[in-house]
Structure formats: structure tokens, C-alpha cells
Scaffold this active site. Structure first.
Site, mmCIF file in Angstrom:
data_model
loop_
_atom_site.group_PDB
_atom_site.id
_atom_site.type_symbol
_atom_site.label_atom_id
_atom_site.label_comp_id
_atom_site.label_asym_id
_atom_site.label_seq_id
_atom_site.Cartn_x
_atom_site.Cartn_y
_atom_site.Cartn_z
ATOM 1 N N ARG A 146 0.820 -1.212 0.000
ATOM 2 C CA ARG A 146 0.000 0.000 0.000
ATOM 3 C C ARG A 146 0.859 1.270 0.000
ATOM 4 O O ARG A 146 1.707 1.461 0.857
ATOM 5 C CB ARG A 146 -0.806 -0.068 1.300
ATOM 6 N N CYS B 36 16.228 22.198 31.022
ATOM 7 C CA CYS B 36 15.613 20.870 31.234
ATOM 8 C C CYS B 36 15.287 20.671 32.710
ATOM 9 O O CYS B 36 16.156 20.810 33.568
ATOM 10 C CB CYS B 36 16.583 19.781 30.769
ATOM 11 N N CYS C 169 17.563 17.724 34.334
ATOM 12 C CA CYS C 169 19.019 17.767 34.459
ATOM 13 C C CYS C 169 19.429 18.047 35.918
ATOM 14 O O CYS C 169 18.715 18.736 36.641
ATOM 15 C CB CYS C 169 19.591 18.848 33.535
ATOM 16 N N HIS D 73 22.110 14.555 29.762
ATOM 17 C CA HIS D 73 20.934 14.913 28.970
ATOM 18 C C HIS D 73 20.965 14.332 27.552
ATOM 19 O O HIS D 73 19.908 14.086 26.942
ATOM 20 C CB HIS D 73 20.839 16.443 28.894
ATOM 21 N N ASN E 160 8.139 6.156 28.133
ATOM 22 C CA ASN E 160 7.654 6.689 26.863
ATOM 23 C C ASN E 160 8.844 7.383 26.221
ATOM 24 O O ASN E 160 9.329 8.380 26.734
ATOM 25 C CB ASN E 160 6.532 7.711 27.067
ATOM 26 N N SER F 91 7.528 14.393 26.764
ATOM 27 C CA SER F 91 7.667 15.838 26.622
ATOM 28 C C SER F 91 9.075 16.330 26.925
ATOM 29 O O SER F 91 9.353 17.508 26.833
ATOM 30 C CB SER F 91 6.641 16.538 27.511
ATOM 31 N N HIS G 155 15.358 14.251 27.939
ATOM 32 C CA HIS G 155 16.284 13.731 28.946
ATOM 33 C C HIS G 155 15.940 12.258 29.191
ATOM 34 O O HIS G 155 14.764 11.924 29.363
ATOM 35 C CB HIS G 155 16.151 14.543 30.249
ATOM 36 N N HIS H 145 14.677 9.226 30.613
ATOM 37 C CA HIS H 145 13.932 8.944 31.846
ATOM 38 C C HIS H 145 12.745 8.032 31.571
ATOM 39 O O HIS H 145 12.293 7.902 30.440
ATOM 40 C CB HIS H 145 13.425 10.246 32.479
ATOM 41 N N GLN I 121 9.116 6.240 33.896
ATOM 42 C CA GLN I 121 8.177 6.547 34.960
ATOM 43 C C GLN I 121 7.766 5.276 35.685
ATOM 44 O O GLN I 121 7.916 4.172 35.159
ATOM 45 C CB GLN I 121 6.914 7.199 34.396
ATOM 46 N N HIS J 199 5.832 -6.116 32.944
ATOM 47 C CA HIS J 199 4.677 -6.781 33.555
ATOM 48 C C HIS J 199 5.187 -7.808 34.549
ATOM 49 O O HIS J 199 5.949 -8.700 34.186
ATOM 50 C CB HIS J 199 3.814 -7.453 32.487
ATOM 51 N N PHE K 129 -0.777 3.508 12.421
ATOM 52 C CA PHE K 129 -1.856 4.119 13.186
ATOM 53 C C PHE K 129 -2.773 3.031 13.724
ATOM 54 O O PHE K 129 -3.269 2.209 12.956
ATOM 55 C CB PHE K 129 -2.657 5.071 12.296
ATOM 56 N N TYR L 68 -10.419 0.640 12.870
ATOM 57 C CA TYR L 68 -10.617 -0.797 12.999
ATOM 58 C C TYR L 68 -10.008 -1.313 14.303
ATOM 59 O O TYR L 68 -10.611 -2.114 15.023
ATOM 60 C CB TYR L 68 -10.014 -1.544 11.802
ATOM 61 N N GLN M 240 -4.470 -4.772 14.356
ATOM 62 C CA GLN M 240 -4.174 -5.263 13.011
ATOM 63 C C GLN M 240 -2.752 -4.863 12.681
ATOM 64 O O GLN M 240 -2.324 -3.766 13.017
ATOM 65 C CB GLN M 240 -5.171 -4.638 12.019
HETATM 66 O O1 LIG Z 1 -7.228 4.336 5.829
HETATM 67 P P1 LIG Z 1 -6.191 3.262 5.600
HETATM 68 O O2 LIG Z 1 -5.078 3.748 4.758
HETATM 69 O O3 LIG Z 1 -6.766 1.985 5.111
HETATM 70 O O4 LIG Z 1 -5.568 2.894 7.028
HETATM 71 C C1 LIG Z 1 -5.901 3.467 8.248
HETATM 72 O O5 LIG Z 1 -6.964 2.747 8.865
HETATM 73 C C2 LIG Z 1 -6.714 1.367 9.150
HETATM 74 C C3 LIG Z 1 -7.906 0.795 9.875
HETATM 75 O O6 LIG Z 1 -8.174 1.439 11.099
HETATM 76 C C4 LIG Z 1 -5.430 1.210 9.980
HETATM 77 O O7 LIG Z 1 -5.110 -0.154 10.094
HETATM 78 C C5 LIG Z 1 -4.250 1.953 9.351
HETATM 79 O O8 LIG Z 1 -3.139 1.884 10.207
HETATM 80 C C6 LIG Z 1 -4.649 3.417 9.107
HETATM 81 O O9 LIG Z 1 -3.593 4.115 8.504
HETATM 82 O O1 LIG Z 2 5.106 11.889 30.622
HETATM 83 P P1 LIG Z 2 3.840 12.525 31.086
HETATM 84 O O2 LIG Z 2 3.832 13.984 30.793
HETATM 85 O O3 LIG Z 2 3.498 12.239 32.501
HETATM 86 O O4 LIG Z 2 2.622 11.889 30.258
HETATM 87 C C1 LIG Z 2 2.728 10.907 29.275
HETATM 88 O O5 LIG Z 2 2.629 9.610 29.854
HETATM 89 C C2 LIG Z 2 1.414 9.323 30.550
HETATM 90 C C3 LIG Z 2 1.464 7.882 31.009
HETATM 91 O O6 LIG Z 2 1.574 6.962 29.954
HETATM 92 C C4 LIG Z 2 0.189 9.587 29.661
HETATM 93 O O7 LIG Z 2 -0.971 9.465 30.440
HETATM 94 C C5 LIG Z 2 0.238 10.974 29.028
HETATM 95 O O8 LIG Z 2 -0.833 11.120 28.125
HETATM 96 C C6 LIG Z 2 1.583 11.150 28.301
HETATM 97 O O9 LIG Z 2 1.662 12.431 27.737
#
Ligand SMILES: O=P(O)(O)O[C@H]1O[C@H](CO)[C@@H](O)[C@H](O)[C@H]1O
Ligand SMILES: O=P(O)(O)O[C@H]1O[C@H](CO)[C@@H](O)[C@H](O)[C@H]1O
Lengths: 346, 346
Positions: free
Chosen positions: A30, A51, A54, A113, A153, A161, A164, A166, A168, A281, A312, A316, A323
């Protein structure tokens, strides 16, 4: 044995959650005309005066970070959970709620950092592992803390955000949904086979080799057969352990080694500071016994095609189920073939 | 009755999925230095020669769209599911997979490239509703199609690669995870009370009024008590119906009216073309009876603070469970106070 279905649309069963994921291997052909992300791999300074993580800097609350040299943890200034809320439930017909109590902490991996896990020295990653262990033990032994979620994250695309290095830790009174799902499947298997569901799966994977990315004496990192994210990885101890508090010193080092090797491969994949959310986990800290559990750490990275095109999980996926567009085996092969030396150091 | 916990961290129970969501109402005070999105609300032309969904244009496969005047559906050129795969299962120790069979379609809502649901005329939205109905019936009556997922990804931020107003339908052989979860809870309640779980909940909401956003004779749109996304909305028929195939002509119009009113409010919230994924949950088309089911449509919009700052569902959310920063009641109040006239037409 039946028909090989790996090249046609199929679904695979996640033995830990009991859920299925849809795999459409033909679909990467695709063309992509949608949103692309900025490739945010800026050269960073080792110290950034603006930061809030830091060493020596003042945070928005007025608190000042110590001049730390090793991993440093503190209570999140904007904690989603608080420890001193009154415990209460509220039920009104079909509307049911209850207080959630908890402690949210931030874990700075390094005073530097400019670093990330793949760029840190193995012995410094070992210190991060020791910190996670300590926090799991300490938070878990507090009153009303029955589960400790360690996570990271990484990257702006994952809502991080601050670059640095880190992670959580959110610890809480109730047992989260994802843990309950896994507990159920670990327990069912244990009751039937007196053996670790994940341990038995690892044995099968170690024999098949096809999805193994990195391995050492104590750990294995693999693309799970039922992976959801394009380059999802699970790291698990070969030994049947319930939580990271059980790690020996040797095992801590082995874990750090795997973390470094894996995240180097990740960075090398698209020659970018690879974004992901990772999490561990493990068993609840409610005092109950969970002999069936086998702890593990997972990495959920959003990138699919390049440093700027992500997968994304939308319509679906939200309404039906996950998927994916490449098979776990295709992802594993790509990761296996990548260099063990970080692209910035080659 | 107990303590009011709506102003402190608490979790709420989703009666349809049986899962909890964490709500941290104090947390919006947190400053945001993270990723912001581009506000992508460009003025669009009514016809775009490079759009593969516009009438008369040729798609990448070489197929040419007819000069359609009403909603137009066709098989997705890059379908994640195919109808002619051989049905097979594959089991190897703890690795279990099976073929998934299905049909993926694209639904163009309007020939006019510049429109979106809130900018369309009510009678043209009614035609979209009729199209969904027809597709649900037709796809659902095909062999091997046991579930029909109608959805829309709106906005680049939701992975939508083309701004032409359109949605998708993925129909398949197996029953998706999200539907199974809801079936279970509908059924348990039905067996106990001989009454619709969602219907009884709606009655309670209609009395409370606090979370109702729009309402007419046949439908209600509300922020569910257990909403996950900041401005999540559910539209449900007041009458106990299992699927959209049961809509009368009056009800089709009433549904279209609610869709228009709701999406106008959404656009007005941040004065942007409001992104979301929406989807309809209804009964499987496997021929079984599901008297307990009550169909509904949900909207999951990612924006939290403005047209450029979204809520990230990342580390904690992926590994533990969903978390939100404003209560359902706060979100409802904000939406209730918005004008019914689209900001571009004020
Ligand atoms: O609209 P598309 O290009 O088929 O694809 C979009 O929707 C799909 C179904 O939710 C997702 O699996 C893809 O990741 C998203 O980019
Ligand atoms: O790093 P932050 O600012 O605490 O927040 C980030 O992690 C959190 C925990 O996964 C999420 O709920 C927030 O949406 C995300 O922005």
C-alpha cells in the site's frame, strides 16, 4: 500440520491475554500518502539549563534536582495518582466508581541529557535496572500499593515531553486490566500443567530460533508470535521468575546487556533515535502468591516504514481489534540482520 | 450514598466491556511542553484532480470512479482482508493462528471533496446512514461474513491519508475482541434482568441529564460515564435495537440529525476540523440471535487541550489501562455549552 497461512490474512492468538490479532502480510505494498512525523533526532547537549530533569536544575514546582551522578528518582510533580485520597466507592445504578490511590515517580536514567539507553554504558544501564528493582520493592511494600507499573515513553511521538533519558513508575491500589488478563491465562496454564506458560513458550521459541533477536545466558529478546506493533519485542528471563526483585547480580547485568543490544538494533533500524513505549509486567505487590507468573518487559514501537511513517492504531483497531501489516517473522528477520554497533558509532 | 470522589483520582467501571478506566481530574493543570500537532484545517476545493476518491478520477489500481452524486462504495484497493483465502488453522505448540477472511470497503460520503459530516446537509447524511445500512445488510448476508465493522478515521492525526469525506467497512469471518467483550456483558445483564443493559443505562442518563450532549425523539448522544478519550461520545437509539438494519425511515433521519449536531459541536470545540475515529458496534451477522444487544456508535477523538495538543495513550495506558485527565462531566459541560451553528457559518 495444515496449510501455511503466514502469507495470507490470518489472525494469531496471544496466549498471555487471550486476544487475537489480525495480520495482513500483503498489505505493506500500500502506498502511503498520509501523515508523516518529524524525524526528531537532534544532537543534544550533555546538559540543558532549561531541562527540568538535568542535575541541579529547578523544576516548575520550585524543587531543585540534586547534583545526581546515578539514576535519580522523585515523585512526579503532576502525578496522576495521589497516595492520600480517602478510600471510597460510589455506586449509582449502572454507574460505578471507586477511589484510586497511588504514587507516581519519575526515574532519570542518567545525569547526561544527551543519552538514551542504547547510548549508555552497560554498567550504567545496570544501575537503571537496580533502580527499577529498588523502586519495585519499596513502592510495592507500601500500604495500599498493590501493583507497580514501570514504563518508559521514548520520543515525542510517544507523548514524551522531555528528551532527557527517563522513565516513569505509576504504582497503585487496584490491579490494572492488562495484568488481570495475563494473570488469568498464566493461572489456567499453571493449574493444568504446573509449569510456566511463558517459560514453555520461550523454550519453543529458543528451539525455533526464527523470532529471536538477542539472547544471553539469562535472557531472551524476541518478536512474539502474536506481536501487535510492527517491531514489537518482548524480553523475558529464561528462569521462571515472578518479578524483577528476584534478579541476581549476574542477571541484572545480563538484563542490561540485552537492553543495550536491543535498543541499538532499534536505533539502527531507521537510523533514528527509535521511539517506543516499554513496560514491565510482573506480579502484583498485594502479598498474594503468584507462582504461575513469569515477568517480562515489552517494547511497543509505533514506526512502520521509516523514521517518519508510523502505524496508526485507529478505527478498525479501536473498534474491532489490533491489526498489523508485516508478520512477526518478517519483523524478526529485519531486526536480526541489523548491526550490533550503534549507527552513530559506526 | 458515600463520599463524592469525582474530584480526586478514581476509576470508573465500563459496564459494556467490564474494564476500568483511571480518571485524574486534578491533572490538567500540568504544563505541556511535548509534541504539538499541525492544525490541518486547510480550505479545500470541492474537486481535487489528484484525489483518488473524487468522482471521475482514476485510482492507483487503474480503476476509475464513476461520476457519483450520492454516497459511493467500492472494495478497498489495499484491503487488509481478502474473501478468497483458503480457510485453515495452524497450531504448533503454543502458537496458534487461523485464516481470517473478509471484505474491506471504502464509503465516500459525498462527491464534494471539501465537505465533512458537520458541513453536509442533513438529507445527505441520511444517505450515508442508508448506505451503512445497505452495506451492513449486504455484507452481513454473504457467506463467511460474520461481523461488519463500520468506521471512520477522520483527520491526518488519526491515520487518515485522504481528506475526501469517507469512511471504511471491514467485514470478516471471526467476531472481533471488542464485540465479544460487549456481548458477554450484554448477555449477563439480559439473562438476569430480561432488559437491555445499554437501554437501562440510557434511561438513567436521560434522567440525570448531566452527560447528555444532543437528543431527539429517537436518539441520544452523551459522554459515557466511563469515557476514555477526553471528548468521547456515544450515540445510541432510545429504542432497543440490535443493528442499524432495523432503522425506520424516521429513525434514519433522526440519526443523521444527531450526527450533524454532534460533529458541529466537535468542530466548534477547538474551531478546527475535529479529528476522531468513530465506529458502530452492533450484532454479528452469523445468524445467531442476540436479543440482549443494543447497537451504538462511538466517537474517539484524540484532542485534549486545543487543536494541536492531543492526549497520548502510551506507556501507562498500554501496559496498565486507560487514563484520562478530565472527568466525563467536565467534558460534557464544555460540549453542552458550544453553539449548534458551525463556526465557519457563524
Ligand atoms: O485508511 P487506511 O489507509 O486503510 O488505514 C488506516 O486505517 C486502518 C484501519 O483502522 C489502519 O489499520 C491503518 O493503520 C490506518 O492508517
Ligand atoms: O510523561 P507525562 O507527561 O506524565 O505523560 C505521558 O505519559 C502518561 C502515562 O503513559 C500519559 O498518560 C500521558 O498522556 C503522556 O503524555
Amino acid at each position: 500440520m495444515s496449510h501455511d497461512i503466514n502469507s495470507i490474512p490470518h489472525r494469531r492468538y496471544n496466549i498471555l491475554t487471550g486476544e487475537w490479532i489480525l495480520c495482513s502480510p500483503h498489505r505493506t505494498k500500500r502506498p502511503w500518502q498520509g501523515k508523516t512525523e518529524k524525524d526528531t533526532t537532534p544532537k543534544k547537549e550533555t546538559y540543558d539549563p532549561s531541562c527540568y530533569l538535568c542535575p541541579g536544575n529547578t523544576r516548575s514546582t520550585g524543587d531543585k534536582n540534586p547534583d545526581y551522578k546515578e539514576p535519580y528518582t522523585f515523585i512526579n510533580d503532576f502525578s496522576a495518582l495521589l497516595i492520600d485520597s480517602p478510600v471510597a466507592t460510589q455506586e449509582n445504578g449502572l454507574m460505578k466508581a471507586e477511589t484510586e490511590i497511588g504514587i507516581c515517580k519519575v526515574v532519570c536514567f542518567s545525569p547526561d541529557h544527551s543519552l538514551t539507553l542504547p547510548l549508555m554504558e552497560e554498567e550504567d544501564i545496570t544501575k537503571v535496572v537496580k533502580t527499577w528493582k529498588k523502586e519495585y520493592d519499596e513502592l510495592g511494600s507500601q500500604e495500599n500499593i498493590n501493583y507497580v507499573q514501570i514504563f518508559e515513553n521514548k520520543g515525542a511521538i510517544m507523548g514524551c515531553s522531555n528528551p532527557h533519558p527517563h522513565g516513569q513508575i505509576w504504582s497503585q491500589m487496584s490491579i490494572p486490566t492488562e495484568i488481570e488478563k495475563k494473570s488469568k491465562h498464566f493461572k489456567e496454564y499453571w493449574d493444568k500443567n504446573q509449569s510456566s506458560l511463558l517459560g514453555d513458550y520461550l523454550k519453543q521459541e529458543l528451539e525455533a530460533k526464527e523470532r529471536i533477536i538477542v539472547e544471553n545466558e539469562h535472557f531472551v529478546a524476541l518478536v512474539p508470535y502474536w506481536a501487535v506493533w510492527p517491531y514489537e519485542i518482548m524480553i523475558a528471563p529464561k528462569k521462571h521468575q515472578q518479578h524483577i526483585g528476584q534478579l541476581s547480580e549476574d542477571e541484572e547485568k545480563a538484563f542490561a546487556e540485552i537492553l543495550k543490544k536491543l535498543t541499538i538494533k532499534y536505533d539502527n533500524l531507521f537510523e533514528t533515535s527509535f521511539p517506543y513505549s516499554s513496560g514491565i509486567h510482573q506480579i502484583p505487590t498485594d502479598g498474594a502468591e503468584y507462582p504461575e507468573w513469569h515477568w517480562h518487559m515489552s517494547f511497543y514501537p509505533p514506526l512502520l516504514r521509516s523514521a517518519t511513517v508510523k502505524k496508526f492504531m485507529v478505527g478498525y483497531e479501536m473498534f474491532a481489534g489490533p491489526q498489523r501489516d508485516i508478520t512477526a517473522e518478517q519483523a524478526a528477520k529485519t531486526l536480526q540482520n541489523l548491526s550490533d554497533i550503534h549507527y552513530l558509532k559506526q
